[in-house]
Each structure stands twice: as structure tokens, then as C-alpha cells.
Design an enzyme around this catalytic site. Structure first.
Site, mmCIF file in Angstrom:
data_model
loop_
_atom_site.group_PDB
_atom_site.id
_atom_site.type_symbol
_atom_site.label_atom_id
_atom_site.label_comp_id
_atom_site.label_asym_id
_atom_site.label_seq_id
_atom_site.Cartn_x
_atom_site.Cartn_y
_atom_site.Cartn_z
ATOM 1 N N ASP A 26 -7.047 0.065 4.905
ATOM 2 C CA ASP A 26 -7.242 -0.906 3.829
ATOM 3 C C ASP A 26 -6.255 -0.644 2.689
ATOM 4 O O ASP A 26 -5.842 0.495 2.465
ATOM 5 C CB ASP A 26 -8.696 -0.803 3.318
ATOM 6 C CG ASP A 26 -9.122 -2.064 2.580
ATOM 7 O OD1 ASP A 26 -8.358 -3.050 2.585
ATOM 8 O OD2 ASP A 26 -10.217 -2.054 1.992
ATOM 9 N N TRP A 31 -1.241 -2.790 -2.357
ATOM 10 C CA TRP A 31 0.055 -2.078 -2.365
ATOM 11 C C TRP A 31 1.185 -3.067 -2.650
ATOM 12 O O TRP A 31 2.074 -2.808 -3.453
ATOM 13 C CB TRP A 31 0.255 -1.408 -1.008
ATOM 14 C CG TRP A 31 1.484 -0.584 -0.856
ATOM 15 C CD1 TRP A 31 1.621 0.754 -1.116
ATOM 16 C CD2 TRP A 31 2.769 -1.037 -0.393
ATOM 17 N NE1 TRP A 31 2.907 1.164 -0.841
ATOM 18 C CE2 TRP A 31 3.628 0.075 -0.402
ATOM 19 C CE3 TRP A 31 3.280 -2.266 0.020
ATOM 20 C CZ2 TRP A 31 4.963 0.008 0.004
ATOM 21 C CZ3 TRP A 31 4.606 -2.349 0.417
ATOM 22 C CH2 TRP A 31 5.429 -1.222 0.410
ATOM 23 N N HIS A 43 1.402 -5.467 4.813
ATOM 24 C CA HIS A 43 1.055 -5.318 6.231
ATOM 25 C C HIS A 43 2.245 -4.738 7.011
ATOM 26 O O HIS A 43 2.074 -3.897 7.889
ATOM 27 C CB HIS A 43 0.622 -6.656 6.832
ATOM 28 C CG HIS A 43 -0.620 -7.224 6.200
ATOM 29 N ND1 HIS A 43 -1.723 -6.455 5.898
ATOM 30 C CD2 HIS A 43 -0.934 -8.489 5.793
ATOM 31 C CE1 HIS A 43 -2.664 -7.221 5.346
ATOM 32 N NE2 HIS A 43 -2.204 -8.451 5.269
ATOM 33 N N SER A 71 -10.477 -7.678 11.783
ATOM 34 C CA SER A 71 -11.918 -7.775 12.029
ATOM 35 C C SER A 71 -12.293 -9.214 12.376
ATOM 36 O O SER A 71 -11.522 -10.150 12.122
ATOM 37 C CB SER A 71 -12.701 -7.332 10.797
ATOM 38 O OG SER A 71 -12.665 -8.347 9.822
ATOM 39 N N SER A 72 -13.492 -9.376 12.927
ATOM 40 C CA SER A 72 -13.931 -10.738 13.257
ATOM 41 C C SER A 72 -14.101 -11.574 11.983
ATOM 42 O O SER A 72 -14.153 -12.792 12.035
ATOM 43 C CB SER A 72 -15.228 -10.695 14.083
ATOM 44 O OG SER A 72 -16.064 -9.644 13.679
ATOM 45 N N LEU A 137 -2.403 10.530 24.449
ATOM 46 C CA LEU A 137 -3.214 10.012 23.337
ATOM 47 C C LEU A 137 -3.679 8.616 23.744
ATOM 48 O O LEU A 137 -2.909 7.876 24.355
ATOM 49 C CB LEU A 137 -2.352 9.892 22.065
ATOM 50 C CG LEU A 137 -2.951 9.117 20.892
ATOM 51 C CD1 LEU A 137 -4.023 9.957 20.191
ATOM 52 C CD2 LEU A 137 -1.884 8.733 19.869
ATOM 53 N N ARG A 194 -11.317 5.874 5.738
ATOM 54 C CA ARG A 194 -11.058 4.547 5.157
ATOM 55 C C ARG A 194 -10.126 4.729 3.977
ATOM 56 O O ARG A 194 -10.436 5.498 3.053
ATOM 57 C CB ARG A 194 -12.350 3.856 4.718
ATOM 58 C CG ARG A 194 -12.047 2.486 4.112
ATOM 59 C CD ARG A 194 -13.255 1.616 3.897
ATOM 60 N NE ARG A 194 -12.764 0.288 3.522
ATOM 61 C CZ ARG A 194 -13.387 -0.850 3.798
ATOM 62 N NH1 ARG A 194 -14.520 -0.838 4.438
ATOM 63 N NH2 ARG A 194 -12.879 -2.004 3.427
HETATM 64 C C1 FPP Z 1 -6.430 -4.488 5.166
HETATM 65 O O1 FPP Z 1 -5.701 -4.498 3.974
HETATM 66 C C2 FPP Z 1 -5.527 -4.590 6.292
HETATM 67 C C3 FPP Z 1 -5.585 -5.505 7.285
HETATM 68 C C4 FPP Z 1 -6.608 -6.553 7.358
HETATM 69 C C5 FPP Z 1 -4.596 -5.538 8.353
HETATM 70 C C6 FPP Z 1 -4.216 -4.182 8.844
HETATM 71 C C7 FPP Z 1 -3.072 -4.321 9.726
HETATM 72 C C8 FPP Z 1 -2.004 -3.489 9.752
HETATM 73 C C9 FPP Z 1 -1.811 -2.311 8.932
HETATM 74 C C10 FPP Z 1 -0.980 -3.770 10.755
HETATM 75 C C11 FPP Z 1 -1.359 -2.971 11.953
HETATM 76 C C12 FPP Z 1 -0.480 -3.305 13.035
HETATM 77 C C13 FPP Z 1 -0.679 -2.874 14.302
HETATM 78 C C14 FPP Z 1 0.316 -3.235 15.300
HETATM 79 C C15 FPP Z 1 -1.848 -2.073 14.685
HETATM 80 P P1 FPP Z 1 -5.986 -5.664 2.910
HETATM 81 O O2 FPP Z 1 -5.026 -6.759 3.193
HETATM 82 O O3 FPP Z 1 -7.422 -6.048 2.960
HETATM 83 O O4 FPP Z 1 -5.644 -4.949 1.576
HETATM 84 P P2 FPP Z 1 -6.336 -5.206 0.152
HETATM 85 O O5 FPP Z 1 -7.740 -4.731 0.243
HETATM 86 O O6 FPP Z 1 -5.515 -4.368 -0.774
HETATM 87 O O7 FPP Z 1 -6.217 -6.677 -0.134
#
Ligand code: FPP
Length: 262
Positions: A26, A31, A43, A71-72, A137, A194
Site C-alpha cells: 500500500d 508516494w 504503481h 483486490s476484488s 521460491l 502491510r
Molecule cells: C495500493 O496502493 C496498491 C495497489 C492497489 C496496486 C499494487 C500494485 C503494484 C505495486 C504493482 C504490482 C505489480 C505486479 C506485477 C505484482 P494505493 O494506490 O492504494 O496507494 P495509496 O493508499 O497511497 O493511495
């Protein structure tokens, strides 16, 4: 079959390591916002962290790394962000699948993949097939995953077996239900991390986290580097996992195990 993973933990130096680490990544959006960048930049930076973490887990001898990628409930995000996230998964899979394979990593995707676009579904199937025999892994990506969905699917599977007459309702127990969950072939997570500071499980591995050690850090996912991971691992190493027993019982069984190992 699901089991408590208090059996044989890998060790780094003198430190006991988790066999299975599960992470809610998260903080990508925050960021990016801090840098006046679009959310997707967060992302993208997050994907780089995933690459480095996979390598770290592999080199330390951690058996399973499970990442909550989508997530769903994430479908509720703005349409543009959802489609950019999907593109990011497709391109990461395309780019990384052969590298994962070369490094002995098995890829497993959990969640309701039928809702993902067909390009992504094919890419997932290809990558899972390619890496199926690897054992350095297991990298589990939770995509369109929800803990309640997982338990509901397991209940449905058992109900079908009862309907078909192969199983009696009284024969359903925890082990049988756990055996129908998405992570049935993996040890239960030992350590849950987390990032981004929220104190929630957010419908992640609801069943499997029952005895998992929880570690929440304010570090935002794109900043989660090796030293942040080491802090989580050292916090885990200093926890006493009791699984319902008393502290004295655990200390006694640790001593017995150490004597056996000596
Ligand atoms: C939550 O941060 C993050 C996500 C919903 C997406 C996570 C995905 C990645 C890190 C890419 C992973 C890629 C692969 C190939 C596994 P947020 O957007 O909710 O952040 P915020 O809480 O600061 O808004």
C-alpha cells in the site's frame, strides 16, 4: 493441505526466517502524490520494488512470497487507473516470466481470474505453465482476490462434493475446508506485512492469517527497500509464536528442538 508453519524455518545468520511472507503493498498513490506525479507512477515504482523483493526472498531461502496486487474491491477505482494497472500486470508478466523461470521461481496467481481481460488471463496461464516445476521460491500474486471470495469458493466446492454424495456434511472440518482454499499447497503465512500504515487486513487472506505475525509499517510501498524488509524480518525473528500454547511450553519445545538439532 494447510498447516501451521512452526516446523522448520529457514535461517539467515542466526535469525529465524518466515517460510511464507504475505504483503499488502500500500501507499503507491501517496508516494506519487508527494512527488506531484500521477498515481500510476507510484504503481510503476511499486513494480520495481516487487522485482527486488522477489530476488531478496529467493536469495534468503524464503519459500513463498504472496503479494496483494489487486483486490476484488479495487475495481471501484477510476476506470483509467484500473486499466493502467492491468497494462502494468501484462507488461510485467511479459517482461519477467522468463527471468522468473531462469531463477527457479514458480509463479502462481490466486483470485477470480475470469474477470480479468483475456490477454492477461492467457499471459498468466503461460507464465504459470512455464514456471510450474520450479522450487526456489513460489511467488503468489493475488489478483482480483478477496478472502471472503476464497472461503466462499471453498464452501461451494465442498457443497458440490456433498451434493454428489462423495462427502457427508459431518466430515467437513477445518483441514478439509483449508484444502479447498487458493493457498492449499503452501504453508500458512508466517509474516504479514502491510506498508502505508493502515491497520487493516482489507479482505486479504482471511482464513490463512489466523496465526500470522502482523507487521505494519508507515513506509510507502515504493520506498520499501532491503533495509525496510530486514526490519520486518528481524521483528518476526523476535516474536514468540505460541499457537495457543503458553510461553513456557513454547520455550520448552524450542529447547528440545535445539537439542535434537545439536
Ligand atoms: C495500493 O496502493 C496498491 C495497489 C492497489 C496496486 C499494487 C500494485 C503494484 C505495486 C504493482 C504490482 C505489480 C505486479 C506485477 C505484482 P494505493 O494506490 O492504494 O496507494 P495509496 O493508499 O497511497 O493511495
Amino acid at each position: 493441505m494447510s498447516k501451521h508453519s512452526d516446523s522448520v524455518h529457514p535461517v539467515s545468520g542466526d535469525q529465524k526466517l518466515p517460510r511464507h511472507v504475505a504483503i499488502i503493498m500500500d501507499g503507491n498513490g501517496r508516494w506519487a502524490k508527494k512527488r506531484m506525479m500521477p498515481r500510476v507512477a507510484g504503481h510503476r515504482a511499486g513494480v520495481e520494488v516487487v522485482r527486488r523483493l522477489v530476488e531478496l526472498c529467493r536469495s534468503k531461502g524464503i519459500e513463498v512470497l504472496t503479494l496483494f496486487a489487486f483486490s476484488s474491491e479495487n475495481w471501484r477505482r477510476p476506470e483509467q487507473e484500473v486499466s493502467l494497472l492491468m497494462e502494468l500486470f501484462v507488461s510485467a508478466l511479459k517482461r519477467e516470466a522468463s527471468k522468473l523461470h531462469k531463477n527457479g521461481v514458480r509463479l502462481k496467481v490466486i483470485g477470480d481470474c475470469t474477470a480479468l481481460n483475456s490477454k492477461l488471463q492467457h499471459q498468466i496461464e503461460d507464465a504459470e505453465r512455464l514456471t510450474a516445476g520450479n522450487n526456489k521460491l513460489t511467488l503468489v500474486i493475488a489478483a482480483n482476490y478477496g478472502g471472503r471470495w476464497d472461503i466462499t469458493e471453498a464452501a461451494r466446492q465442498l457443497a458440490r462434493q456433498v451434493e454428489a454424495g462423495g462427502l457427508k456434511a459431518d466430515q467437513i472440518d477445518e483441514a478439509r475446508l483449508a484444502g479447498c482454499l487458493s493457498l492449499a499447497d503452501c504453508p500458512e503465512p508466517d509474516l504479514f506485512i502491510r506498508t502505508g500504515g493502515e491497520q487493516r487486513i482489507s479482505n486479504f487472506l482471511l482464513w490463512q492469517l489466523a496465526y500470522t505475525e502482523l507487521y505494519i509499517t508507515d513506509t510507502l510501498w515504493p520506498d520499501f527497500n532491503e533495509s525496510a524488509f530486514d526490519s520486518a524480518l528481524s521483528s518476526f525473528a523476535n516474536r514468540q509464536r505460541r499457537f495457543g500454547r503458553t510461553g513456557e511450553q513454547v520455550a520448552q519445545s524450542d529447547t528440545t528442538q535445539a537439542e535434537k538439532g545439536a
